[in-house]
Motif scaffolding. Structure first.
Motif, mmCIF file in Angstrom:
data_model
loop_
_atom_site.group_PDB
_atom_site.id
_atom_site.type_symbol
_atom_site.label_atom_id
_atom_site.label_comp_id
_atom_site.label_asym_id
_atom_site.label_seq_id
_atom_site.Cartn_x
_atom_site.Cartn_y
_atom_site.Cartn_z
ATOM 1 N N GLU A 126 -48.023 47.942 -11.730
ATOM 2 C CA GLU A 126 -48.056 49.056 -10.784
ATOM 3 C C GLU A 126 -49.120 48.836 -9.706
ATOM 4 O O GLU A 126 -48.866 49.034 -8.503
ATOM 5 C CB GLU A 126 -48.327 50.367 -11.527
ATOM 6 N N ASN A 127 -50.310 48.415 -10.117
ATOM 7 C CA ASN A 127 -51.359 48.136 -9.137
ATOM 8 C C ASN A 127 -51.016 46.901 -8.309
ATOM 9 O O ASN A 127 -51.346 46.823 -7.119
ATOM 10 C CB ASN A 127 -52.700 47.934 -9.837
ATOM 11 N N ILE A 130 -48.806 47.987 -5.527
ATOM 12 C CA ILE A 130 -49.551 48.624 -4.432
ATOM 13 C C ILE A 130 -50.183 47.561 -3.533
ATOM 14 O O ILE A 130 -50.138 47.657 -2.301
ATOM 15 C CB ILE A 130 -50.636 49.569 -5.009
ATOM 16 N N ALA A 133 -47.493 46.022 -1.457
ATOM 17 C CA ALA A 133 -47.059 46.951 -0.414
ATOM 18 C C ALA A 133 -48.036 46.956 0.757
ATOM 19 O O ALA A 133 -47.623 46.970 1.930
ATOM 20 C CB ALA A 133 -46.929 48.359 -0.997
ATOM 21 N N ALA A 329 -43.661 52.467 1.348
ATOM 22 C CA ALA A 329 -44.489 53.366 0.531
ATOM 23 C C ALA A 329 -43.653 54.112 -0.509
ATOM 24 O O ALA A 329 -44.050 54.223 -1.678
ATOM 25 C CB ALA A 329 -45.216 54.356 1.431
ATOM 26 N N THR A 332 -42.497 51.769 -3.261
ATOM 27 C CA THR A 332 -43.617 51.464 -4.156
ATOM 28 C C THR A 332 -43.909 52.632 -5.084
ATOM 29 O O THR A 332 -44.165 52.439 -6.283
ATOM 30 C CB THR A 332 -44.877 51.131 -3.332
ATOM 31 N N ALA A 333 -43.863 53.848 -4.560
ATOM 32 C CA ALA A 333 -44.143 55.034 -5.375
ATOM 33 C C ALA A 333 -43.121 55.172 -6.502
ATOM 34 O O ALA A 333 -43.476 55.507 -7.648
ATOM 35 C CB ALA A 333 -44.134 56.287 -4.502
ATOM 36 N N TYR A 336 -43.893 52.648 -9.062
ATOM 37 C CA TYR A 336 -45.145 52.994 -9.752
ATOM 38 C C TYR A 336 -44.900 54.011 -10.864
ATOM 39 O O TYR A 336 -45.454 53.911 -11.955
ATOM 40 C CB TYR A 336 -46.152 53.540 -8.742
#
Length: 406
Positions: A126-127, A130, A133, A329, A332-333, A336
């Motif tokens: 997940e990180n 980010i 992204a 974004a 990615t969310a 995540y």
């Protein structure tokens, strides 16, 4: 008309350089995390017979890319504008199909890049997503963003090919079995064909190169030579990578190893070269995720542009950065908070296989409209005939796939 200027075009662009950039953009979008997952999954299931699907994919790629690039550049308009010229409102349907498919693929793309960083450095996927992204957004918002994107994608292509060459070097590749079953398969699986074609030339991918070349300044019959150079270069690069990955997977499968269904692509590299190979897989996955994120984002957001005048083009250009940031974004969310994109990548590849015959049919109709293509242009018969064969075959294969699910 073919001689109408397209908004955002820089007449001083080096068209040949843009054509090469378009070639790499298309090729790297076609061999992203989705392709890694799909190829590993189906190689594990079908063995050497999956070579037939790879062969069909390459043949379809040639026909689709040469048709679509040529029609877009000669018409001098984006695909969605052409579709609206064919029938009012059709462009909005095409934009919806391409952009939605591209968005879901982008969840997998950005997730793939994050997983690659997880393998390389141990940070959470997940990180890692980010971080990927932020890198992708940074590339799009810098000055000369299109040129930076082109160079980044080319660098990532070199990384991919280098890694696959190493894996093939350390494995015993069954070339004879691969070649034999590619041309004379003992089993034909339509789901694998629809999925691999949809994941590598369906949806947004088939428009990536054409839209990039158009934005770089190519327009009209005079620039067909750049269409041929760019499309054939991109097809060649993508085909080499497809074949290399398939051979690597087949070598592992035929050596008796069973691929991990949770991460089949990683299994190939780990079985081939141990922990070192696993790290190489992480680098390949990151490179694939980043290149496909760039390709998906550029192409999907380009389908929001219906400008047919310089003034309207300037308005879209003003908000394009916001569209791009939002696209990346939100993708990615979702990754995540949801995670696990592997099944999504395979499923969306199959759905994109259904988009392909629709989009191809629209542009093939446009290719014979003088009001769209100009009075002096005649679309080559062999491209028309083979294009319609692809439309019929992919529609048939799609129906067979759906029937097989019940």
């Amino acid at each position: 008309m073919a001689d109408k200027k397209t908004p955002g075009v820089n007449p001083n662009s080096n068209i040949r350089s843009v054509a090469i950039g378009a070639a790499f953009l298309m090729a790297m979008a076609a061999v992203g995390p989705g392709f890694l997952t799909q190829t590993a999954t189906f190689t594990g299931q079908l063995g050497a017979n999956f070579g037939f699907a790879i062969l069909i994919c390459i043949l379809v790629d040639i026909i689709v890319q040469l048709n679509i690039w040529r029609i877009i550049i000669v018409a001098g308009k984006r695909a969605q504008v052409i579709a609206n010229d064919v029938f009012p409102g059709l462009g909005y349907l095409l934009s919806f199909l391409v952009a939605v498919g591209g968005f879901f693929f982008n969840i997998g793309n950005i997730g793939g890049a994050g997983l690659g960083l997880n393998v390389l450095f141990g940070i959470s996927p997940e990180n890692g997503a980010i971080i990927a992204a932020v890198i992708a957004i940074s590339i799009f918002i810098v000055r000369n963003a299109m040129r930076v994107m082109d160079r980044t994608v080319q660098l990532l292509a070199v990384i991919k090919i280098g890694i696959l060459l190493y894996i093939l070097w350390v494995t015993k590749v069954p070339f004879q079995a691969a070649a034999t079953h590619a041309f004379v398969p003992t089993k034909v699986d339509f789901y694998s064909i629809v999925t691999i074609v949809g994941g590598t030339v369906g949806g947004y991918i088939s428009f990536a190169g054409g839209h990039r070349l158009l934005e770089g300044g190519a327009q009209g019959v005079k620039d067909i030579k750049y269409v041929n150079e760019g499309a054939l270069t991109g097809i060649g690069i993508a085909s080499v990578i497809r074949i290399m990955l398939f051979l690597a997977g087949l070598a592992v499968v035929m050596a008796g190893f069973k691929l991990d269904p949770a991460n089949p692509a990683a299994s190939i590299f780990q079985h081939a070269a141990g922990n070192f190979g696993y790290k190489f897989f992480g680098l390949l996955l990151f490179a694939s995720g980043m290149s496909s994120t760039l390709g998906s984002t550029f192409t999907s957001t380009s389908f929001l542009d219906y400008a047919v005048s310089d003034q309207a083009g300037a308005v879209f250009k003003r908000y394009r950065g916001s569209f791009i940031i939002g696209f990346i974004a939100i993708s990615t969310a979702i990754f995540y908070f949801v995670g696990n994109p592997a099944q999504v990548l395979v499923l969306v590849g199959a759905l994109n296989g259904f988009v392909l015959p629709i989009s191809m049919a629209i542009l093939l109709v446009a290719s014979h409209r003088q009001s769209i293509m100009g009075g002096q242009y005649r679309h080559p018969r062999w491209l028309s005939w083979t294009g319609w064969i692809v439309v019929v075959f992919m529609a048939y294969a799609g129906v067979r796939t759906v029937m097989g699910l019940f």
